[in-house]
Write a protein that holds these residues in place. Sequence first.
Motif, short mmCIF file in Angstrom:
data_model
loop_
_atom_site.label_atom_id
_atom_site.label_comp_id
_atom_site.label_asym_id
_atom_site.label_seq_id
_atom_site.Cartn_x
_atom_site.Cartn_y
_atom_site.Cartn_z
N THR A 300 13.10 46.97 31.89
CA THR A 300 12.90 45.54 31.73
C THR A 300 12.09 44.99 32.87
O THR A 300 11.69 45.70 33.78
CB THR A 300 14.26 44.82 31.67
OG1 THR A 300 15.00 45.14 32.84
CG2 THR A 300 15.04 45.26 30.46
N GLY A 301 11.81 43.69 32.83
CA GLY A 301 10.98 43.08 33.85
C GLY A 301 11.70 42.94 35.17
O GLY A 301 12.90 43.18 35.29
N THR A 374 3.16 44.60 28.65
CA THR A 374 2.39 45.83 28.74
C THR A 374 1.02 45.59 28.13
O THR A 374 0.90 45.26 26.95
CB THR A 374 3.10 46.99 28.00
OG1 THR A 374 4.42 47.16 28.55
CG2 THR A 374 2.32 48.28 28.16
N ILE A 375 -0.01 45.77 28.96
CA ILE A 375 -1.39 45.52 28.53
C ILE A 375 -2.07 46.86 28.28
O ILE A 375 -2.24 47.66 29.21
CB ILE A 375 -2.16 44.73 29.60
CG1 ILE A 375 -1.44 43.40 29.91
CG2 ILE A 375 -3.60 44.48 29.17
CD1 ILE A 375 -1.98 42.68 31.13
N PHE A 376 -2.43 47.12 27.04
CA PHE A 376 -3.16 48.33 26.70
C PHE A 376 -4.66 48.04 26.81
O PHE A 376 -5.18 47.17 26.12
CB PHE A 376 -2.84 48.78 25.27
CG PHE A 376 -1.45 49.32 25.11
CD1 PHE A 376 -1.20 50.67 25.23
CD2 PHE A 376 -0.38 48.48 24.83
CE1 PHE A 376 0.08 51.18 25.09
CE2 PHE A 376 0.90 48.96 24.68
CZ PHE A 376 1.13 50.32 24.80
N ALA A 377 -5.33 48.78 27.67
CA ALA A 377 -6.80 48.72 27.76
C ALA A 377 -7.34 50.02 27.20
O ALA A 377 -7.20 51.08 27.82
CB ALA A 377 -7.24 48.52 29.21
N ALA A 401 8.68 47.23 18.30
CA ALA A 401 9.92 47.43 17.53
C ALA A 401 11.16 47.23 18.40
O ALA A 401 12.21 46.85 17.90
CB ALA A 401 9.94 48.82 16.91
N GLN A 402 11.03 47.48 19.70
CA GLN A 402 12.17 47.27 20.61
C GLN A 402 11.93 46.10 21.56
O GLN A 402 12.57 45.98 22.59
CB GLN A 402 12.44 48.53 21.42
CG GLN A 402 11.29 48.96 22.30
CD GLN A 402 11.67 50.14 23.17
OE1 GLN A 402 12.68 50.80 22.96
NE2 GLN A 402 10.86 50.42 24.16
N ALA A 403 11.00 45.22 21.20
CA ALA A 403 10.66 44.11 22.09
C ALA A 403 11.84 43.19 22.34
O ALA A 403 12.02 42.69 23.45
CB ALA A 403 9.48 43.31 21.50
N ARG A 407 12.99 42.72 26.12
CA ARG A 407 12.30 41.48 26.48
C ARG A 407 10.85 41.76 26.85
O ARG A 407 10.31 41.23 27.81
CB ARG A 407 13.00 40.78 27.64
CG ARG A 407 14.38 40.28 27.31
CD ARG A 407 15.03 39.63 28.52
NE ARG A 407 14.19 38.59 29.11
CZ ARG A 407 14.11 37.34 28.66
NH1 ARG A 407 14.83 36.97 27.62
NH2 ARG A 407 13.33 36.46 29.25
N SER A 408 10.20 42.63 26.08
CA SER A 408 8.84 43.03 26.40
C SER A 408 7.85 42.44 25.41
O SER A 408 8.17 42.17 24.26
CB SER A 408 8.72 44.56 26.39
OG SER A 408 9.05 45.08 25.13
#
Length: 555
Positions: A300-301, A374-377, A401-403, A407-408
């Motif tokens: 988590t954050g 999470t930032i996908f580049a 699916a597990q956000a 808490r993502s």
Amino acid sequence: MSAEPPADPLDDALLAARLFIQSPLLFGGMILRGASPARDAQVAAIGEAMPCRRLPGHVDDERLLGGIDIAASLAAGKPVETAGLLAEAAGSVLIVPMAERMDEAVAGRLAQALDDRRVALVLLDDGIELDDGPPVALAERCAFHCDLTHSRRWKDVALSPGKGGKPSRLSDDQLAALAATAAALGVHSVRPLLHAVEAARRHAALHGRTDIAKADLEAAARLVLAPRATQLPPSEPAPEEEQEPPPPPPDNSDGPEDSKKPTPEQLDDMLVEAAAASIPADLLAELAQGRAPRRGASGTGRKRKAGLRGKPLGARPGIPRGGARLALIDTLRAAVPWQAVRRREENAAGDAPILMRKEDLRIRRFEEKAARLTIFAVDASGSAAAARLAEAKGAVELMLAQAYVTRSEVALIAFRGTDAELLLPPTRSLTRARRALAELPGGGGTPLALGLAAATDLALAARGRGRSPAIVVLTDGRANVDGAGEPGRKQAGEDADARAKAIAREGLDALVVDISARPGAEGRALADAMQGRYLALPRGDARALHAAIAQGQPA
């Protein structure tokens, strides 16, 4: 041949408990991991053997350390102090449930009590992942770490008394053997080594021995050092050709006992072998893959202070404004000790209401975990773009699916040709993500610097809004378009390196996933410049990529 570890983890846990109850303040405590009937039975057995108290969840400083009893003070007209839980449990054992969720401030108070040898602890660890666990400050001070997750025993659990006896001292060779075992397992702290020495002494006394035997040293290595292992013992390389064994040393012994005594080198090898054989299975699997558990890590954050909601942290002096809430009880507790002085100063009548000052005011504090982004580049250039984008799509969908559990949020940036494009802004919506991913473009050059710049800007903006950003770059690291959108490998490489170092300066969590057919040096160099993690995944699928991101696999 070293002794085999017990078949059921409860056997070693009970042995550790028998040593612990001999001198709980000296050993500091035990960590019992894994909710199970076996653990409940062992906690009950410890409670029968010695006095124990249970630490309430979310305990505050006033209950832990003591303070002013508000009701009694108001009734008596003078401050009435109450003893804290640490004072009430002095010399006994505190049982701490859900230790993996303990607040750092409470852990600090308990660590100080352990250093002063006022109490001992039994920490109940209900963490699911291997990285979850009690605070490091307490784990370091607890001698025994026992994992009862896979134990199936729960009947006939009792701490039988030993034969008793005075603990013996270890020889220099025995101390050196324990130190060598700790070094071989990657245990570099001095506290576990001191605990292992004391465990060997108490194990000998438990069995009525006046001298320390090999079994005592093996038990100490198995119970104290093995659960803390951060690496597997180095294996000795096999000799290229057989050599004649050296001649046996001259026999200068005076009797059969001396002839059976192992040499210091043999003792080192036997202890390392015994400790390695008793490393818990889950930890052994992680170490075999080159990964040491990071205690206290979480998916988590990051934690942050809040004023309105979250986990209560107690009160602090302050004015209840800007959304901060008044902590009434803590405010009264701060004012009560000064009532007699204030009445004399103001000549107030005895039936006057309680006299308050501005410095008495206390406000509530809370702690909440920031949402993780999470930032996908994704490198969408070249002929292999379709495979890369398919992996990114699958990983994004699995994370969404597990956000709601972690808490993502996720975001997706694709860079190709001469620019980088934000295809999916930060979101938890699976429908929105699928719609944006359905028509992902591909082909063209590799503007790696532009992709890193876009990811950095998005991460910094998210951090400014209170989120915990992490950047995942899917690329082969071979840039051929510079930061201005012009072709040229040399300038493109320099611009990408500068952008990667900017990510490192900002302290952003980063992972480089090298998904080229044949991973080269470019991907690892990019990860090093970002001070991030590196993962070579030439044939990775979405699930493998998602697992690597979720577990925080180290380089």
